[in-house]
Design an enzyme around this catalytic site. Structure first.
Site, PDB file in Angstrom:
ATOM      1  N   SER A   1      31.604  10.383 -19.372  1.00 42.34           N
ATOM      2  CA  SER A   1      32.961  10.862 -19.060  1.00 42.34           C
ATOM      3  C   SER A   1      33.827  10.868 -20.325  1.00 42.34           C
ATOM      4  CB  SER A   1      33.599   9.987 -17.983  1.00 42.34           C
ATOM      5  OG  SER A   1      33.609   8.636 -18.400  1.00 42.34           O
TER       6      SER A   1
ATOM      7  N   ALA B   1      31.471  13.650  -9.928  1.00 46.87           N
ATOM      8  CA  ALA B   1      32.127  14.919  -9.591  1.00 46.87           C
ATOM      9  C   ALA B   1      32.773  15.473 -10.845  1.00 46.87           C
ATOM     10  CB  ALA B   1      33.179  14.702  -8.513  1.00 46.87           C
TER      11      ALA B   1
ATOM     12  N   ASN C   1      38.029   3.697 -13.473  1.00 46.24           N
ATOM     13  CA  ASN C   1      36.948   3.131 -14.282  1.00 46.24           C
ATOM     14  C   ASN C   1      37.525   2.038 -15.177  1.00 46.24           C
ATOM     15  OD1 ASN C   1      34.260   3.239 -14.797  1.00 46.24           O
ATOM     16  ND2 ASN C   1      34.317   5.325 -15.613  1.00 46.24           N
TER      17      ASN C   1
ATOM     18  N   ASN D   1      23.750  10.933 -23.408  1.00 48.50           N
ATOM     19  CA  ASN D   1      23.558   9.477 -23.410  1.00 48.50           C
ATOM     20  C   ASN D   1      22.289   9.017 -24.132  1.00 48.50           C
ATOM     21  OD1 ASN D   1      25.829   9.579 -21.898  1.00 48.50           O
ATOM     22  ND2 ASN D   1      24.925   8.856 -19.992  1.00 48.50           N
TER      23      ASN D   1
ATOM     24  N   LYS E   1      29.845  -2.666 -14.594  1.00 50.71           N
ATOM     25  CA  LYS E   1      30.005  -1.262 -14.992  1.00 50.71           C
ATOM     26  C   LYS E   1      30.711  -1.169 -16.344  1.00 50.71           C
ATOM     27  CE  LYS E   1      31.015   3.296 -13.260  1.00 50.71           C
ATOM     28  NZ  LYS E   1      31.927   4.113 -12.477  1.00 50.71           N
TER      29      LYS E   1
ATOM     30  N   GLY F   1      46.183  11.813  -6.962  1.00 49.89           N
ATOM     31  CA  GLY F   1      45.336  12.265  -8.074  1.00 49.89           C
ATOM     32  C   GLY F   1      44.397  13.349  -7.577  1.00 49.89           C
TER      33      GLY F   1
ATOM     34  N   ASN G   1      29.631   0.971 -19.605  1.00 50.17           N
ATOM     35  CA  ASN G   1      30.544   1.962 -20.180  1.00 50.17           C
ATOM     36  C   ASN G   1      30.895   1.626 -21.626  1.00 50.17           C
ATOM     37  OD1 ASN G   1      30.753   3.669 -17.961  1.00 50.17           O
ATOM     38  ND2 ASN G   1      32.405   2.491 -17.050  1.00 50.17           N
TER      39      ASN G   1
HETATM   40  N1  LIG Z   1      34.794  12.126 -11.736  1.00 51.67           N
HETATM   41  C1  LIG Z   1      33.851  11.209 -11.547  1.00 51.67           C
HETATM   42  O1  LIG Z   1      32.669  11.536 -11.326  1.00 51.67           O
HETATM   43  C2  LIG Z   1      34.186   9.743 -11.570  1.00 51.67           C
HETATM   44  C3  LIG Z   1      33.167   8.812 -11.301  1.00 51.67           C
HETATM   45  C4  LIG Z   1      33.466   7.448 -11.315  1.00 51.67           C
HETATM   46  C5  LIG Z   1      34.762   7.038 -11.595  1.00 51.67           C
HETATM   47  N2  LIG Z   1      35.727   7.964 -11.862  1.00 51.67           N
HETATM   48  C6  LIG Z   1      37.068   7.467 -12.172  1.00 51.67           C
HETATM   49  O2  LIG Z   1      38.011   8.042 -11.259  1.00 51.67           O
HETATM   50  C7  LIG Z   1      39.270   8.235 -11.939  1.00 51.67           C
HETATM   51  C8  LIG Z   1      39.674   9.712 -11.788  1.00 51.67           C
HETATM   52  O3  LIG Z   1      38.685  10.494 -12.454  1.00 51.67           O
HETATM   53  P1  LIG Z   1      38.640  12.076 -12.341  1.00 51.67           P
HETATM   54  O4  LIG Z   1      37.368  12.494 -12.956  1.00 51.67           O
HETATM   55  O5  LIG Z   1      38.975  12.514 -10.948  1.00 51.67           O
HETATM   56  O6  LIG Z   1      39.871  12.453 -13.302  1.00 51.67           O
HETATM   57  P2  LIG Z   1      40.739  13.796 -13.298  1.00 51.67           P
HETATM   58  O7  LIG Z   1      39.888  14.930 -12.851  1.00 51.67           O
HETATM   59  O8  LIG Z   1      41.455  13.855 -14.592  1.00 51.67           O
HETATM   60  O9  LIG Z   1      41.788  13.529 -12.099  1.00 51.67           O
HETATM   61  C9  LIG Z   1      42.936  12.731 -12.217  1.00 51.67           C
HETATM   62  C10 LIG Z   1      44.040  13.463 -11.508  1.00 51.67           C
HETATM   63  O10 LIG Z   1      45.197  12.643 -11.424  1.00 51.67           O
HETATM   64  C11 LIG Z   1      46.318  13.494 -11.562  1.00 51.67           C
HETATM   65  N3  LIG Z   1      47.513  12.706 -11.906  1.00 51.67           N
HETATM   66  C12 LIG Z   1      47.803  12.070 -13.072  1.00 51.67           C
HETATM   67  N4  LIG Z   1      48.998  11.440 -12.984  1.00 51.67           N
HETATM   68  C13 LIG Z   1      49.466  11.695 -11.708  1.00 51.67           C
HETATM   69  C14 LIG Z   1      50.663  11.346 -11.017  1.00 51.67           C
HETATM   70  N5  LIG Z   1      51.600  10.603 -11.599  1.00 51.67           N
HETATM   71  N6  LIG Z   1      50.809  11.771  -9.736  1.00 51.67           N
HETATM   72  C15 LIG Z   1      49.852  12.535  -9.154  1.00 51.67           C
HETATM   73  N7  LIG Z   1      48.704  12.909  -9.768  1.00 51.67           N
HETATM   74  C16 LIG Z   1      48.523  12.493 -11.038  1.00 51.67           C
HETATM   75  C17 LIG Z   1      45.899  14.455 -12.649  1.00 51.67           C
HETATM   76  O11 LIG Z   1      46.691  15.595 -12.662  1.00 51.67           O
HETATM   77  P3  LIG Z   1      46.673  16.567 -13.972  1.00 51.67           P
HETATM   78  O12 LIG Z   1      45.307  17.162 -14.019  1.00 51.67           O
HETATM   79  O13 LIG Z   1      47.757  17.511 -13.656  1.00 51.67           O
HETATM   80  O14 LIG Z   1      46.950  15.679 -15.156  1.00 51.67           O
HETATM   81  C18 LIG Z   1      44.464  14.761 -12.219  1.00 51.67           C
HETATM   82  O15 LIG Z   1      44.439  15.824 -11.292  1.00 51.67           O
HETATM   83  C19 LIG Z   1      39.027   7.817 -13.406  1.00 51.67           C
HETATM   84  O16 LIG Z   1      39.436   6.506 -13.622  1.00 51.67           O
HETATM   85  C20 LIG Z   1      37.519   7.922 -13.558  1.00 51.67           C
HETATM   86  O17 LIG Z   1      36.987   7.077 -14.571  1.00 51.67           O
HETATM   87  C21 LIG Z   1      35.478   9.303 -11.852  1.00 51.67           C
END
Ligand SMILES: NC(=O)c1ccc[n+]([C@@H]2O[C@H](COP(=O)([O-])OP(=O)(O)OC[C@H]3O[C@@H](n4cnc5c(N)ncnc54)[C@H](OP(=O)(O)O)[C@@H]3O)[C@@H](O)[C@H]2O)c1
Length: 300
Positions: free
Chosen positions: A250, A122, A96, A196, A178, A6, A182
């Site tokens: 988010s 992030a 999440n 929020n 959490k 990811g 959420n």
């Molecule tokens: N960002 C934060 O601050 C934060 C904080 C706490 C928790 N989280 C949790 O962390 C998780 C990820 O969040 P995020 O913000 O990083 O989301 P994101 O930016 O959408 O990243 C997810 C990534 O996974 C990739 N992906 C999807 N299916 C895949 C597969 N089969 N093989 C390889 N890669 C794949 C997506 O690619 P594409 O873009 O090409 O679809 C995307 O690059 C979520 O559950 C979120 O709730 C995030």
């Protein structure tokens, strides 16, 4: 070598924070472009640097895997990941909400599967830019039996990043806490399209929060996560909404950028749990359906 599945905001935060050349992104099945990924990483203090991350190749045998896909993509993505990993390699899930973690732990019950919950923030304003918007804490804990003995080694390995990582035996308890926050903030801010803090004075929030908290407390008490008091849950939700008053949740951010939300693993998880326990969850159901409609564009 640490494999990261990811390559989004969270995956890139870890890649940028761990030592260079120690991480590699897991390619999608059939991916042909294997040129290294370059991106600008902006630290919390505003400083920027260039980061380069390679893709995992067949000769690599990762010692650890971080799964940073969205909850809805995780089970499918994991099918591919497990082909790359030795059976003893710990897998840390960063999703999440709830539901996807248990599904992975059931499907790969013999592997060391851990879950993390993090308050690091992030985002990715452009495809080649990642902003570490807020420093926080990450708790990691075991979901399967064989993960127990790996916990401290995983925490030590990830602590090299400089991010604050702590072991947590009751990781599901922390994920539940959490989830409550959420479930009480994300759908309202997405539906109202507001930061929020602004939801707190709206009719939508004020007319549903009491019933929502009663539904969640009933569920927590039914699954052994109590005793839960609806008033206390509401206080916790509102304290976080006030302390993050200008932040965009988010879920609101996903709706605004046309991405799939994680509603099915937040309020939607609570609806499914209610169905399995015979507990009514009409407010969670209404919020889930409305957010689903919003992100599928049906309300436009
Ligand atoms: N960002 C934060 O601050 C934060 C904080 C706490 C928790 N989280 C949790 O962390 C998780 C990820 O969040 P995020 O913000 O990083 O989301 P994101 O930016 O959408 O990243 C997810 C990534 O996974 C990739 N992906 C999807 N299916 C895949 C597969 N089969 N093989 C390889 N890669 C794949 C997506 O690619 P594409 O873009 O090409 O679809 C995307 O690059 C979520 O559950 C979120 O709730 C995030």
């Amino acid at each position: 070598m640490i494999a990261i599945l990811g390559a989004g905001a969270m995956g890139r935060l870890w890649a940028a924070s761990l030592p260079a050349h120690e991480t590699a992104f897991v390619p999608r099945p059939g991916q042909t472009n294997t040129a290294p990924v370059h991106f600008h990483f902006q630290e919390v203090d505003g400083q920027s640097r260039q980061v380069t991350v390679s893709w995992l190749n067949a000769a690599d045998t990762p010692a650890l895997a971080l799964v940073t896909t969205k909850a809805g993509d995780t089970l499918d993505a994991m099918e591919h990941l497990t082909n790359w990993l030795p059976a003893s390699t710990p897998i840390v899930l960063f999703q999440n909400g709830l539901g996807s973690q248990q599904a992975v732990a059931e499907r790969w019950a013999d592997r060391p599967v851990l879950a993390a919950t993090t308050t690091e923030g992030a985002n990715r304003p452009t495809p080649d830019q990642v902003v570490h918007a807020g420093a926080g804490e990450t708790w990691i804990g075991p979901l399967t039996d064989s993960a127990d003995q790996k916990l401290y080694a995983v925490v030590a390995r990830l602590s090299v990043s400089g991010l604050s990582i702590r072991p947590e035996q009751d990781i599901l308890g922390r994920l539940w806490k959490k989830l409550v926050i959420n479930a009480g903030i994300n759908p309202f801010t997405a539906l109202l399209d507001c930061p929020n803090g602004d939801m707190l004075s709206t009719d939508l929030y004020l007319s549903h929060i009491e019933s929502l908290c009663t539904e969640i407390a009933n569920l927590m008490n039914a699954v052994g996560r109590g005793p839960a008091d609806p008033e206390k849950l509401r206080e916790n939700i509102e304290a976080v909404a006030r302390s993050t008053a200008r932040n965009t949740s988010s879920m609101r951010s996903d709706v605004l950028s046309g991405k799939q939300t994680e509603i099915d693993y937040i309020n939607g998880y609570l609806v499914r749990l209610g169905q399995s326990r015979g507990i009514a969850t009409p407010v969670n159901q209404m919020l889930t359906e409305q957010v689903q409609q919003l992100s599928s564009g049906e309300q436009e």
